[in-house]
Design a protein around this motif. Structure first.
Motif, PDB file in Angstrom:
ATOM      1  N   LYS A 111       0.828  -1.201   0.000  1.00  0.00           N
ATOM      2  CA  LYS A 111       0.000   0.000   0.000  1.00  0.00           C
ATOM      3  C   LYS A 111       0.865   1.256   0.000  1.00  0.00           C
ATOM      4  O   LYS A 111       0.595   2.223  -0.726  1.00  0.00           O
ATOM      5  CB  LYS A 111      -0.929  -0.002   1.216  1.00  0.00           C
ATOM      6  CG  LYS A 111      -2.027  -1.055   1.171  1.00  0.00           C
ATOM      7  CD  LYS A 111      -2.849  -1.049   2.455  1.00  0.00           C
ATOM      8  CE  LYS A 111      -3.909  -2.152   2.435  1.00  0.00           C
ATOM      9  NZ  LYS A 111      -4.660  -2.194   3.717  1.00  0.00           N
ATOM     10  N   LEU A 128       2.604   1.763  -3.373  1.00  0.00           N
ATOM     11  CA  LEU A 128       1.654   2.266  -4.357  1.00  0.00           C
ATOM     12  C   LEU A 128       1.461   3.771  -4.182  1.00  0.00           C
ATOM     13  O   LEU A 128       1.440   4.525  -5.171  1.00  0.00           O
ATOM     14  CB  LEU A 128       0.321   1.535  -4.239  1.00  0.00           C
ATOM     15  CG  LEU A 128      -0.791   2.026  -5.173  1.00  0.00           C
ATOM     16  CD1 LEU A 128      -0.387   1.863  -6.639  1.00  0.00           C
ATOM     17  CD2 LEU A 128      -2.093   1.273  -4.893  1.00  0.00           C
ATOM     18  N   ASP A 129       1.342   4.225  -2.936  1.00  0.00           N
ATOM     19  CA  ASP A 129       1.165   5.658  -2.689  1.00  0.00           C
ATOM     20  C   ASP A 129       2.370   6.454  -3.209  1.00  0.00           C
ATOM     21  O   ASP A 129       2.205   7.550  -3.773  1.00  0.00           O
ATOM     22  CB  ASP A 129       0.983   5.917  -1.194  1.00  0.00           C
ATOM     23  CG  ASP A 129      -0.382   5.461  -0.674  1.00  0.00           C
ATOM     24  OD1 ASP A 129      -1.305   5.295  -1.499  1.00  0.00           O
ATOM     25  OD2 ASP A 129      -0.508   5.263   0.551  1.00  0.00           O
ATOM     26  N   VAL A 169       2.139   6.463  -7.087  1.00  0.00           N
ATOM     27  CA  VAL A 169       1.023   7.302  -7.556  1.00  0.00           C
ATOM     28  C   VAL A 169       1.382   8.770  -7.434  1.00  0.00           C
ATOM     29  O   VAL A 169       1.140   9.566  -8.354  1.00  0.00           O
ATOM     30  CB  VAL A 169      -0.252   6.969  -6.765  1.00  0.00           C
ATOM     31  CG1 VAL A 169      -1.338   8.025  -7.022  1.00  0.00           C
ATOM     32  CG2 VAL A 169      -0.778   5.584  -7.152  1.00  0.00           C
ATOM     33  N   LYS A 170       1.986   9.149  -6.316  1.00  0.00           N
ATOM     34  CA  LYS A 170       2.366  10.558  -6.119  1.00  0.00           C
ATOM     35  C   LYS A 170       3.319  11.027  -7.217  1.00  0.00           C
ATOM     36  O   LYS A 170       3.108  12.086  -7.828  1.00  0.00           O
ATOM     37  CB  LYS A 170       3.026  10.729  -4.745  1.00  0.00           C
ATOM     38  CG  LYS A 170       3.444  12.174  -4.463  1.00  0.00           C
ATOM     39  CD  LYS A 170       4.260  12.289  -3.197  1.00  0.00           C
ATOM     40  CE  LYS A 170       5.689  11.828  -3.408  1.00  0.00           C
ATOM     41  NZ  LYS A 170       6.587  12.176  -2.284  1.00  0.00           N
ATOM     42  N   ASN A 201       1.672  11.106 -10.710  1.00  0.00           N
ATOM     43  CA  ASN A 201       0.820  12.282 -10.853  1.00  0.00           C
ATOM     44  C   ASN A 201       1.647  13.538 -11.136  1.00  0.00           C
ATOM     45  O   ASN A 201       1.300  14.348 -12.000  1.00  0.00           O
ATOM     46  CB  ASN A 201      -0.028  12.483  -9.594  1.00  0.00           C
ATOM     47  CG  ASN A 201      -1.165  11.486  -9.484  1.00  0.00           C
ATOM     48  OD1 ASN A 201      -1.575  10.887 -10.484  1.00  0.00           O
ATOM     49  ND2 ASN A 201      -1.687  11.304  -8.276  1.00  0.00           N
ATOM     50  N   THR A 253      -5.422   6.395 -13.317  1.00  0.00           N
ATOM     51  CA  THR A 253      -5.996   6.467 -11.980  1.00  0.00           C
ATOM     52  C   THR A 253      -5.171   5.597 -11.029  1.00  0.00           C
ATOM     53  O   THR A 253      -4.360   4.769 -11.467  1.00  0.00           O
ATOM     54  CB  THR A 253      -7.447   5.983 -11.970  1.00  0.00           C
ATOM     55  OG1 THR A 253      -7.465   4.576 -12.264  1.00  0.00           O
ATOM     56  CG2 THR A 253      -8.295   6.737 -12.991  1.00  0.00           C
ATOM     57  N   LYS A 254      -5.406   5.767  -9.737  1.00  0.00           N
ATOM     58  CA  LYS A 254      -4.699   4.952  -8.748  1.00  0.00           C
ATOM     59  C   LYS A 254      -4.998   3.477  -8.965  1.00  0.00           C
ATOM     60  O   LYS A 254      -4.090   2.632  -8.880  1.00  0.00           O
ATOM     61  CB  LYS A 254      -5.105   5.370  -7.329  1.00  0.00           C
ATOM     62  CG  LYS A 254      -4.354   4.595  -6.246  1.00  0.00           C
ATOM     63  CD  LYS A 254      -4.675   5.125  -4.860  1.00  0.00           C
ATOM     64  CE  LYS A 254      -3.882   4.374  -3.799  1.00  0.00           C
ATOM     65  NZ  LYS A 254      -4.112   4.912  -2.422  1.00  0.00           N
ATOM     66  N   ASP A 255      -6.254   3.154  -9.251  1.00  0.00           N
ATOM     67  CA  ASP A 255      -6.611   1.755  -9.487  1.00  0.00           C
ATOM     68  C   ASP A 255      -5.915   1.208 -10.730  1.00  0.00           C
ATOM     69  O   ASP A 255      -5.483   0.052 -10.752  1.00  0.00           O
ATOM     70  CB  ASP A 255      -8.126   1.603  -9.633  1.00  0.00           C
ATOM     71  CG  ASP A 255      -8.857   1.733  -8.314  1.00  0.00           C
ATOM     72  OD1 ASP A 255      -8.193   1.662  -7.253  1.00  0.00           O
ATOM     73  OD2 ASP A 255     -10.087   1.916  -8.336  1.00  0.00           O
ATOM     74  N   ALA A 265      -2.306   0.612  -9.809  1.00  0.00           N
ATOM     75  CA  ALA A 265      -2.210  -0.586  -8.963  1.00  0.00           C
ATOM     76  C   ALA A 265      -2.325  -1.853  -9.790  1.00  0.00           C
ATOM     77  O   ALA A 265      -1.588  -2.830  -9.564  1.00  0.00           O
ATOM     78  CB  ALA A 265      -3.303  -0.558  -7.892  1.00  0.00           C
TER      79      ALA A 265
END
Length: 317
Positions: free
Chosen positions: A272, A275-276, A279-280, A283, A290-292, A295
């Motif tokens: 988790k 992934l954060d 994603v950061k 972006n 998207t985050k999904d 992932a």
């Protein structure tokens, strides 16, 4: 000439990216270097990749007999699983590999067992097939400063641990590029934006060492290359930017790991947290996934990176 190639693309002077077909398109690369009628492959994918590599030679008007070297950045099977098969098909080639990898190329059974421990027997058989041993007389050890003559080129090896202790990178002065294997991370073309390529560290089991990895990346960047050629996947430019992005993420990953060292749900929380981080940065890079979607796309990387970090944490004691 590029448009006539089935699996390859010219990416620098005499350098072709060959898509090995492992897992999916644009995931796993072999690099073919041609110079004055001599050929070398850097990383070769799996046994199932060999037909693509041989077909690329044929489409460029060459034969397997003209391959002088098969060079491995390291011996993980997505890079080296097809080495025995390629050496069988290329009778005049010499295998170049880090000294720590030599015994595993001569007798690959332990290498295969290590993969089975991570992925399982059925998955290893489906992905890699039977690993072929290589005659010791056809293997040359490469370490820091080792030079490989190829036509008018001289390829120079760097000892680059951090992802694996048996890892080398290869500097090619003619293209001003470095073949980085996994040391300078993963750069998936799906994450390209108007800002260029994105890169992320890979901590795949079992020899992740963040201190050594940082040093290796700094040493590669110190060469001031115009580009790097990571195995995953193909050429990327703007190395100072990529180095900063890589090292920032590496620091965040280590901080995350230390904070979760005693966590009872460490694996899942590592995934988790990783992934954060991704994603950061994606972006900020302008990626519109998207985050999904991120992932889902990085599902395997998240699992393997979490495993690699856990092995490292357990070694810390």
């Amino acid at each position: 000439m590029n448009t006539s190639l089935s699996f390859a693309k010219l990416v620098a002077d005499g350098v072709y990216t060959v898509d090995t077909g492992f897992k999916r398109d644009c995931f796993d690369a072999s690099y073919l270097i041609l110079d004055e009628g001599e050929a070398a492959f850097i990383d070769v994918g799996t046994n199932y990749s060999a037909p693509r590599l041989i077909q690329t030679l044929v489409e460029l008007g060459l034969t397997p007999a003209e391959v002088r070297y098969v060079i491995l950045t390291h011996i993980h099977l997505d890079h080296a699983g097809g080495a025995g098969e390629m050496m069988r098909l290329c009778p005049n080639a010499q295998l170049i590999v880090h000294s720590r990898g030599v015994r595993h190329m001569i007798e690959p059974s332990a290498l295969r067992l290590g993969a089975v421990a991570v992925y399982g027997e059925d998955a290893v058989h489906a992905a890699y097939g039977t690993l072929l041993p290589i005659d010791a007389l056809r293997i040359t050890e490469a370490g820091e400063g080792f030079e490989i003559p190829l036509g008018s080129r001289v390829l120079r090896c760097l000892d680059t641990p951090g992802h694996a202790k048996h890892h080398i990178a290869i500097w090619d002065a003619k293209s001003k590029g470095v073949f980085t294997g996994d040391t300078f991370g993963l750069s998936y073309r799906e994450f390209d934006t108007e800002k260029g390529g994105y890169v992320m560290p890979t901590t795949t089991p079992i020899q992740f060492d963040p201190v050594a990895l940082k040093d290796s990346v700094e040493r590669i960047a110190a060469l001031k290359p115009d580009c790097i050629f990571p195995t995953h996947f193909s050429r990327v430019d703007d190395i100072p930017k990529l180095k900063s992005l890589f090292l920032e993420q590496l620091e965040e990953m280590v901080s995350l790991a230390i904070g979760l060292k005693e966590d009872v749900q460490r694996r899942e929380n590592l995934k988790k947290g990783l992934l954060d981080i991704y994603v950061k940065h994606l972006n900020e890079h302008g990626c519109r996934f998207t985050k999904d979607q991120i992932a889902d796309f990085l599902e395997i990387d998240l699992e393997l990176n979490a495993q690699g970090i856990e092995v490292w944490l357990d070694k810390l004691g």
